[in-house]
Design an enzyme around this catalytic site. Structure first.
Site, PDB file in Angstrom:
ATOM      1  N   THR A 159      13.384  -7.406  10.734  1.00  0.00           N
ATOM      2  CA  THR A 159      13.199  -5.942  10.858  1.00  0.00           C
ATOM      3  C   THR A 159      12.278  -5.683  12.060  1.00  0.00           C
ATOM      4  O   THR A 159      12.769  -5.588  13.171  1.00  0.00           O
ATOM      5  CB  THR A 159      12.638  -5.300   9.562  1.00  0.00           C
ATOM      6  OG1 THR A 159      11.399  -5.896   9.244  1.00  0.00           O
ATOM      7  CG2 THR A 159      13.613  -5.464   8.414  1.00  0.00           C
ATOM      8  N   LYS A 185      11.457 -13.969   7.381  1.00  0.00           N
ATOM      9  CA  LYS A 185      11.215 -12.758   8.171  1.00  0.00           C
ATOM     10  C   LYS A 185       9.917 -12.146   7.668  1.00  0.00           C
ATOM     11  O   LYS A 185       9.549 -12.292   6.494  1.00  0.00           O
ATOM     12  CB  LYS A 185      12.357 -11.758   8.049  1.00  0.00           C
ATOM     13  CG  LYS A 185      12.430 -11.077   6.732  1.00  0.00           C
ATOM     14  CD  LYS A 185      12.323  -9.569   6.714  1.00  0.00           C
ATOM     15  CE  LYS A 185      11.266  -8.998   7.551  1.00  0.00           C
ATOM     16  NZ  LYS A 185      10.875  -7.627   7.144  1.00  0.00           N
ATOM     17  N   THR A 196       5.626  -8.159   2.688  1.00  0.00           N
ATOM     18  CA  THR A 196       6.992  -8.007   3.233  1.00  0.00           C
ATOM     19  C   THR A 196       7.486  -9.222   3.906  1.00  0.00           C
ATOM     20  O   THR A 196       7.493  -9.333   5.122  1.00  0.00           O
ATOM     21  CB  THR A 196       7.142  -6.955   4.321  1.00  0.00           C
ATOM     22  OG1 THR A 196       6.658  -5.766   3.853  1.00  0.00           O
ATOM     23  CG2 THR A 196       8.613  -6.793   4.729  1.00  0.00           C
ATOM     24  N   GLU A 277       2.186  -7.485  13.367  1.00  0.00           N
ATOM     25  CA  GLU A 277       2.441  -6.336  14.235  1.00  0.00           C
ATOM     26  C   GLU A 277       1.284  -6.123  15.207  1.00  0.00           C
ATOM     27  O   GLU A 277       0.155  -5.887  14.797  1.00  0.00           O
ATOM     28  CB  GLU A 277       2.716  -5.097  13.369  1.00  0.00           C
ATOM     29  CG  GLU A 277       4.062  -5.266  12.666  1.00  0.00           C
ATOM     30  CD  GLU A 277       4.338  -4.234  11.581  1.00  0.00           C
ATOM     31  OE1 GLU A 277       5.512  -4.063  11.249  1.00  0.00           O
ATOM     32  OE2 GLU A 277       3.399  -3.620  11.073  1.00  0.00           O
ATOM     33  N   ASN A 400       3.319   1.144  13.982  1.00  0.00           N
ATOM     34  CA  ASN A 400       3.333   1.755  12.658  1.00  0.00           C
ATOM     35  C   ASN A 400       3.141   3.255  12.625  1.00  0.00           C
ATOM     36  O   ASN A 400       3.414   3.895  11.616  1.00  0.00           O
ATOM     37  CB  ASN A 400       2.308   1.075  11.759  1.00  0.00           C
ATOM     38  CG  ASN A 400       2.791  -0.306  11.386  1.00  0.00           C
ATOM     39  OD1 ASN A 400       3.847  -0.432  10.784  1.00  0.00           O
ATOM     40  ND2 ASN A 400       2.046  -1.326  11.780  1.00  0.00           N
ATOM     41  N   SER A 405       9.574   2.184   9.254  1.00  0.00           N
ATOM     42  CA  SER A 405      10.073   0.845   8.922  1.00  0.00           C
ATOM     43  C   SER A 405      10.491   0.773   7.465  1.00  0.00           C
ATOM     44  O   SER A 405      10.073   1.555   6.653  1.00  0.00           O
ATOM     45  CB  SER A 405       9.031  -0.205   9.246  1.00  0.00           C
ATOM     46  OG  SER A 405       7.871   0.004   8.464  1.00  0.00           O
TER      47      SER A 405
END
EC number: 2.3.1.35
Lengths: 405, 405
Positions: A159, A185, A196, A277, A400, A405
């Site tokens: 993602t 992932k 996640t 991120e 973000n 997302s």
């Protein structure tokens, strides 16, 4: 999203060994993204399946479905159907119907019982999953199955990931060689307890279901449960592990197999942190001298999740006072006058005070590295734990604040 | 630091009433900053003193000293000596000597017992406090004492604050009118349980020490312990409250006084959130329907501290899926199928699913406001709690990645 590849990414996707008894296929089903693959299928001729899952109280329909199937698993042929773009989380009864729809379609296309189809979904929360698109893609996915398709599968489940993640190991045992290959992932919402992250690990070893599950749970605790990007926890975290037995080698009670599995899990876990991120630095926090392992873990996570610690690291600021702050807030037993802090080999503080020979210059030079080790000794007991995190940068805000997302 | 004033700041410092029996003075003692005041002195002719403090295991020397004095307080003349620029935290025995040095100098300059001198320090952690500079400033501070000096005092205790914080109330009781005036500093590390915050509240009411302490503790729980900026907790948090009795009005057992005190505390607490590092939005999170008040507080804080929720708010993105995620990770009892979420008056989700009449356009328009209310109903019980936070922006990274605070 034209996201740049993380500066902490490995140079290339590794060569993963073929695992006997597993074939992969990927497709662009148009779940949400355009112009990229978003569904992967893994088909297991015959396998023992184990797993670990998010502890979120609002976990997704596919997670709940996997958990209930796992509880009554008896081995045999199986399939994993994974999509990106939509997490099918907080979608109520419609979400459960979507899972059932995918499982029925996969069972029909592959000639399997529905109880042996395991699904995961990752992506946006709260929007109905257009599951028919996935169901319709299943016949052509079946026709495209290929033992060498694991890298494409790793790409299909991404993602906000900036690179696909894979790791492997080979273990030579008296009875022969067994192989492990895994993909993952994950790049944000990575704590505590997996977050996640989707992880699929395959081995041609032969092992009983109960033993495999115990091993997977224990190794998850020392790897995926010790990493954090932003302290947030996903509703979709799933780790599925399948042992096909195709090598004919029994690994029950073999510590070398468990050790190799831990290396693969840790490699994948650190790749997730490396893709945190906005991350520009990989940080290992080694806590020793705690009253217990649980306290050491608590202190490690308090440091690893502290926005003030993570921004100081981003700014290459040897701000050890923020480490002291994080130790203090962790809730673990601590004694100011016994605390020692190291950045790499540099002792910054000891016995509750700045080290007499502390050099701000040396510490600042160390902070410029891309990979950092922060050592904290509480000086109280024998509890130790290591956790991993990344820095908190403008990149995290960019990703973000603007991306659904 | 040429920091811009927070866009959420009040238009001006409020007019605070003079509190009989209290005088203030401020000075530039050169603790760390240049060209600004960094020490405040408050002298109480005769007062009952109460307080609440950080729960950090690595709390600072002045916090420990206040706590031990508070435990044996018997009223009488008193002084507060507060400095900014250096927190005197994690400074070992040298830190304790610094506190003792300041208290001795204040006692001598003011003719008070050392046990009635309360100090706080805020600023960088882990560097020895140059306490002699503060001690040397005390005689001239004493000579400058002024009943109207409270605003200057509020400015002297600022660190990364972009505006000074004050609040007041007047309460008319059958026996006469009493006044409350308070000042605070704080802009980051504001959770849980007070965090880098210094708060000094004064009243001319007459009240017994035990009752004042109970009231201060209860009101702190509903105000300062319900705000967060970045989930980090300071080693220095201190709230001191002094009741001089100068009005001659006894407020024991008067609910109107407790209510006014709560308004003053909440006003100061929200000013701290309004000055959250990099904040552009003030967010109120109202949790209802929880199994208990503790669960409601837990859910509220999980939402208010979530980097993903806070960045979505910064991006004006009505990303309610991240609220679901935060509820799920909070550890509180939750049932996906009973959960309802509102942004202002807009019902976004209900019964575990997106509301049928949900309009993304309306929700997105709401998110553009500077002050937001997020409502979460768990649909399980009667537990309720409201907490406050701000968004997470590039400004937070700017301030904390580059500034040794």
């Amino acid at each position: 999203m034209a996201t740049k590849i993380s500066p902490l990414a490995p140079a290339a996707f590794p060569d993963l060994p073929v695992i006997g008894g597993v074939r992969f296929a990927s497709a662009a089903a148009g779940v949400r993204y355009k112009g990229r693959t978003d569904v992967m299928l893994a088909v297991l001729e015959n396998a023992t399946v184990a797993g670990t899952f998010t502890r979120s109280a609002t976990r997704s329909a596919p997670v709940r479905d996997c958990q209930s199937k796992m509880a009554q698993d008896e081995g045999g042929p199986a399939a994993f159907v994974i999509n990106s773009g939509n997490s099918n989380a907080f979608t109520g009864r419609v979400g459960e119907e979507a899972v059932a729809g995918i499982c029925a379609a996969a069972a029909q296309a592959l000639g399997l019982p529905e109880g042996r189809v395991f699904t995961s979904s990752t992506g946006v929360i709260g929007e109905p999953l257009p599951w028919e698109r996935i169901a319709e893609a299943l016949p052509s996915l079946r026709d495209a199955l290929d033992a060498g398709g694991i890298e494409a599968a790793a790409r299909a489940i991404m993602t906000t990931d900036t690179f696909p993640k894979g790791a492997s190991a080979e273990v030579r045992l008296p009875g022969g060689t067994v192989r492990i290959a895994g993909i993952a992932k994950g790049s944000g919402m990575i704590a505590p307890d997996m977050a996640t992250m989707l992880v699929y690990v395959f081995t041609d070893a032969r092992i009983g279901r109960a033993e495999l599950q115990d091993m997977v749970s224990a190794v998850t605790d020392r790897t995926f449960n010790r990493i954090t990007v932003d302290s947030d926890t996903s509703t979709s975290d799933t780790l599925l592990m399948a042992a096909t037995g195709a090598s004919g080698v029994d690994v029950g009670g073999e510590p070398a197999f468990a050790a190799a599995l831990e290396r693969v899990f840790l490699d994948l876990a650190l790749q997730v942190v490396r893709d945190g991120e906005g991350a520009t630095k990989l940080v290992e926090v080694r806590v020793t001298g705690a009253a217990s392992e649980a306290d050491a873990h608590r202190v490690g996570m308090a440091i690893a999740n502290s926005p003030l610690v993570k921004t100081a690291i981003a700014g290459e600021d040897a701000n050890w006072g923020r480490i002291v702050m994080a130790v203090g807030k962790s809730g673990a037993e601590a004694d100011r006058d016994r605390l020692a802090i190291r950045f790499g080999d540099i002792t910054v503080a000891r016995d509750g005070f700045r080290a007499p020979d502390y050099s701000e210059e040396a510490a600042s030079a160390y902070m410029k590295r891309q990979e950092l080790v922060i050592g904290v000794d509480l000086g109280i007991g024998d509890g130790a734990a290591t956790v991993w995190t990344c820095d908190l940068t403008h990149g995290y805000i960019d990703i973000n604040a603007d991306y659904r997302s």
